[in-house]
Motif scaffolding. Structure first.
Motif, short mmCIF file in Angstrom:
data_model
loop_
_atom_site.label_atom_id
_atom_site.label_comp_id
_atom_site.label_asym_id
_atom_site.label_seq_id
_atom_site.Cartn_x
_atom_site.Cartn_y
_atom_site.Cartn_z
N LYS A 189 0.82 -1.22 0.00
CA LYS A 189 0.00 0.00 0.00
C LYS A 189 0.85 1.26 0.00
N LEU A 190 2.00 1.18 0.65
CA LEU A 190 2.87 2.35 0.74
C LEU A 190 3.36 2.79 -0.64
N ILE A 191 3.30 1.88 -1.59
CA ILE A 191 3.68 2.23 -2.97
C ILE A 191 2.46 2.66 -3.76
N THR A 192 1.38 1.89 -3.65
CA THR A 192 0.21 2.18 -4.50
C THR A 192 -0.51 3.46 -4.09
N TRP A 193 -0.50 3.74 -2.80
CA TRP A 193 -1.22 4.94 -2.33
C TRP A 193 -0.73 6.24 -2.95
N PRO A 194 0.55 6.56 -2.77
CA PRO A 194 1.04 7.81 -3.36
C PRO A 194 0.86 7.83 -4.88
N LEU A 195 1.03 6.67 -5.51
CA LEU A 195 0.89 6.64 -6.96
C LEU A 195 -0.56 6.90 -7.38
N THR A 196 -1.50 6.36 -6.62
CA THR A 196 -2.91 6.61 -6.92
C THR A 196 -3.21 8.10 -6.81
N ILE A 197 -2.71 8.71 -5.74
CA ILE A 197 -2.94 10.15 -5.56
C ILE A 197 -2.34 10.92 -6.73
N TYR A 198 -1.12 10.55 -7.09
CA TYR A 198 -0.46 11.22 -8.23
C TYR A 198 -1.30 11.10 -9.50
N ILE A 199 -1.71 9.86 -9.82
CA ILE A 199 -2.47 9.65 -11.05
C ILE A 199 -3.77 10.44 -11.04
N GLU A 200 -4.51 10.32 -9.93
CA GLU A 200 -5.81 10.98 -9.89
C GLU A 200 -5.67 12.50 -9.90
N TYR A 217 10.57 26.54 -19.95
CA TYR A 217 10.73 25.41 -20.87
C TYR A 217 10.85 24.11 -20.10
N PHE A 218 11.70 24.13 -19.09
CA PHE A 218 11.92 22.93 -18.28
C PHE A 218 10.67 22.57 -17.48
N MET A 219 10.05 23.60 -16.87
CA MET A 219 8.83 23.35 -16.09
C MET A 219 7.72 22.83 -16.98
N GLY A 220 7.70 23.37 -18.21
CA GLY A 220 6.69 22.91 -19.17
C GLY A 220 6.86 21.42 -19.46
N ILE A 221 8.09 21.01 -19.70
CA ILE A 221 8.37 19.61 -19.97
C ILE A 221 7.96 18.74 -18.78
N LEU A 222 8.34 19.22 -17.61
CA LEU A 222 8.07 18.45 -16.39
C LEU A 222 6.56 18.29 -16.17
N ALA A 223 5.83 19.40 -16.25
CA ALA A 223 4.38 19.34 -16.00
C ALA A 223 3.68 18.50 -17.07
N LEU A 224 4.02 18.74 -18.34
CA LEU A 224 3.39 17.97 -19.41
C LEU A 224 3.78 16.49 -19.31
N GLY A 225 5.04 16.24 -18.99
CA GLY A 225 5.52 14.86 -18.89
C GLY A 225 4.82 14.11 -17.78
N LEU A 226 4.67 14.76 -16.63
CA LEU A 226 4.01 14.09 -15.51
C LEU A 226 2.53 13.89 -15.79
N ASN A 227 1.93 14.87 -16.45
CA ASN A 227 0.53 14.73 -16.84
C ASN A 227 0.37 13.53 -17.76
N LEU A 228 1.23 13.45 -18.78
CA LEU A 228 1.15 12.35 -19.73
C LEU A 228 1.41 11.01 -19.05
N ALA A 229 2.40 10.98 -18.16
CA ALA A 229 2.74 9.72 -17.47
C ALA A 229 1.54 9.19 -16.69
N ALA A 230 0.76 10.10 -16.11
CA ALA A 230 -0.42 9.66 -15.34
C ALA A 230 -1.42 8.96 -16.26
N PHE A 231 -1.63 9.55 -17.44
CA PHE A 231 -2.57 8.93 -18.38
C PHE A 231 -1.99 7.65 -18.97
N ALA A 255 0.14 5.68 -17.61
CA ALA A 255 0.19 4.62 -16.59
C ALA A 255 -1.09 3.80 -16.64
N GLU A 256 -2.21 4.46 -16.82
CA GLU A 256 -3.48 3.75 -16.91
C GLU A 256 -3.53 2.86 -18.15
#
Ligand SMILES: Nc1ncnc2c1ncn2[C@@H]1O[C@H](COP(=O)(O)OP(=O)(O)OP(=O)(O)O)[C@@H](O)[C@H]1O
Ligand SMILES: [Mg+2]
Lengths: 223, 251
Positions: free
Chosen positions: A51-62, A91-105, A107-108
């Motif tokens: 759970k210690l792994i899935t919980w934070p990841l669930t929050i991140y994805i959602e 530029y860097f923040m843009g990559i990071l935010a877009l990348g994390l957004n995409l990774a969440a989708f 991942a599903e």
């Protein structure tokens, strides 16, 4: 409508628009690199029984799936520097935010794909003496990639379009150039139409390719 | 000491008990066919041998080596090293669909045994040649018939030079007309001297390929004998009942 079309300025500003397109493509590629790699790791983590792994990841994805990409981007740009006392370029923040957004989708998409791989493959992998790491790299990852490919591409091209948001944090992408040129030249219709057409010209063939790829992957993985 | 010795094997799925002290012996010259009613634990036995299941107790040895590790009750498992010596083919197709036939054969040797690519390739081609599948080397599993898939799966297991091969109903998922080619391949392998443990519902094939047939029921060996004896003159009432039923159904 008494607007006089004048495409001369557009022609003159085409080089600037293409400079912008180059930045947009770079953002898209980097964000996709993050989305494809990190998304897979997140999907693997979500399969864990801990759970210690899935919980934070669930929050991140959602979190990333249930808030607008715009607020994510702006939040990264304005809040991360304050909270973490760092300063990174838009530029860097843009990559990071877009990348994390995409990774969440992504991942599903990966998770659904991994679940569609027959369980017997993992028995066979063990019987063949492959360890967990080898099984993930050589059996699960390639199949998950192939199965999820249509969704991954659709998500990836979505990020290409979403990337236009970075213009709001002064990254000189295609959107930024388009707005800049249209106000400088007072030719909004010509400029912005051209910008839209450029986005379309890149997105359309890719989205058309998806259904072809879908047919191919279905055939390859048919059992 | 026999080639394979299973002593006092205990296996449970939660509250469901499959084996409470199961014993079995097999010689290196044996081809042992396991028969018995559905749910009696034939697959479970092979899976335990392959190290795919946790077990609650017992000992398994192969070629004089003990393969049990972890003394903690309920958490024992066959030592993963047994996977170096045992190969298994399953009822379901388990070829990796993203790899060609050649890719399927070479994956484990190159990745987990450190075999050179070129050497693995040569060895794979040799095996495919022997199985009459050389012209399918670059095909993908989705382009093969069910029978070909199972024969490639056998070749894939043989790439690792197993000392013992396990077959769990490898023809059950096949169309009837494809069963023969797979059984013939197994027979060739038997003629070449490979020790095997086979689970099958095909009694005709069992009788042909076996040197020893084991009838098991409710987690116990009821009767074990040479095929002609077990099929021709079964000693136990339960064996006779079982055979009467399956032979009746099989026609
Ligand atoms: N993973 C599992 N979890 C719980 N119960 C299981 C599991 N696998 C098998 N069983 C049960 O264990 C018993 C033995 O199963 P097994 O598959 O070994 O039987 P089998 O002799 O191979 O039968 P069949 O001829 O139908 O293949 C069955 O009652 C089955 O339902
Ligand atoms: Mg079974």
């Amino acid at each position: 409508m008494n607007y006089e079309f004048n495409w001369f300025y557009v022609q003159k500003s085409l080089p600037d628009l293409f400079d912008g397109l180059l930045v947009t493509l770079q953002l898209t590629l980097w964000a996709n690199a993050i989305g494809l790699v990190f998304g897979f790791l997140v999907a693997l983590g979500m399969m864990s029984k801990i759970k210690l792994i899935t919980w934070p990841l669930t929050i991140y994805i959602e979190f990333f799936r249930c808030t607008p990409a715009l607020i994510q981007l702006v939040w990264f740009f304005f809040c991360v520097p304050i909270i973490f006392n760092v300063w990174w370029s838009g530029y860097f923040m843009g990559i990071l935010a877009l990348g994390l957004n995409l990774a969440a989708f992504n991942a599903e998409a990966y998770r659904a794909a991994i679940q569609a791989i027959p369980h017997s493959h993992s028995d066979a992998s063990v019987a063949l003496g492959l360890n967990a790491f080898q099984r993930i790299i050589h059996v699960i990852l390639p199949q998950a990639l192939i199965l999820a490919l249509p969704v991954l591409i659709t998500n990836g091209i979505g990020i290409f379009q979403q990337s236009a948001l970075v213009a709001l944090i002064s990254v000189e992408d295609l959107m930024y150039q388009g707005r800049y040129i249209s106000t400088q030249t007072f030719r909004p219709i010509e400029t912005l139409t051209t910008v839209a057409l450029i986005y379309f010209a890149v997105s359309f063939p890719v989205s058309q390719a998806v259904s072809y790829i879908e047919r191919r992957t279905k055939r390859l993985l048919a059992n | 000491m026999a080639f394979v010795e299973i002593n006092g094997l205990v296996k449970r799925y939660g509250a469901l008990s499959i084996f409470e002290g199961f014993d079995l012996k097999m010689e290196a010259t044996d081809r042992l066919v396991l028969i018995g009613p559905s749910g009696c634990g034939k697959s479970t036995l092979l899976r335990c041998m392959m190290g795919l299941e946790d077990i609650a107790g017992g000992q398994i040895s192969l070629g004089g080596k003990e393969y049990i590790e972890g003394a903690e009750a309920g958490k024992m498992r066959i030592d993963a090293k047994i996977q170096k010596d045992v190969g298994m083919v399953f009822q379901h197709y388990t070829l990796f669909p993203h790899l060609s036939v050649l890719g399927n054969l070479c994956l484990a040797p190159t990745r987990s045994r450190g075999m050179k690519k070129a050497i693995a390739r040569d060895k794979a081609m040799e095996l495919l040649q022997r199985f009459g599948l050389a012209d399918r080397a670059d095909f993908y599993p989705s382009q093969l018939s069910g029978g070909q898939k199972q024969r490639v799966a056998i070749a894939r297991a043989l790439m690792l030079d197993p000392k013992l091969m396990l077959f769990d109903e490898v023809t059950s998922a096949l169309d009837p007309e494809l069963v023969n080619e797979v059984e013939n391949t197994m027979q060739d392998l038997a003629n070449a001297g490979m020790p095997m443990m086979i689970v099958t519902h095909d009694m005709h094939f069992a009788r042909n390929i076996a040197t020893k047939v084991v009838f098991q029921e409710r987690g116990k060996v009821i009767e074990a004998a040479a095929p002609d004896e077990l099929f021709g003159n079964p000693q136990q009432e339960r064996t006779r009942d079982f055979l009467r039923n399956v032979l009746h159904i099989n026609g």
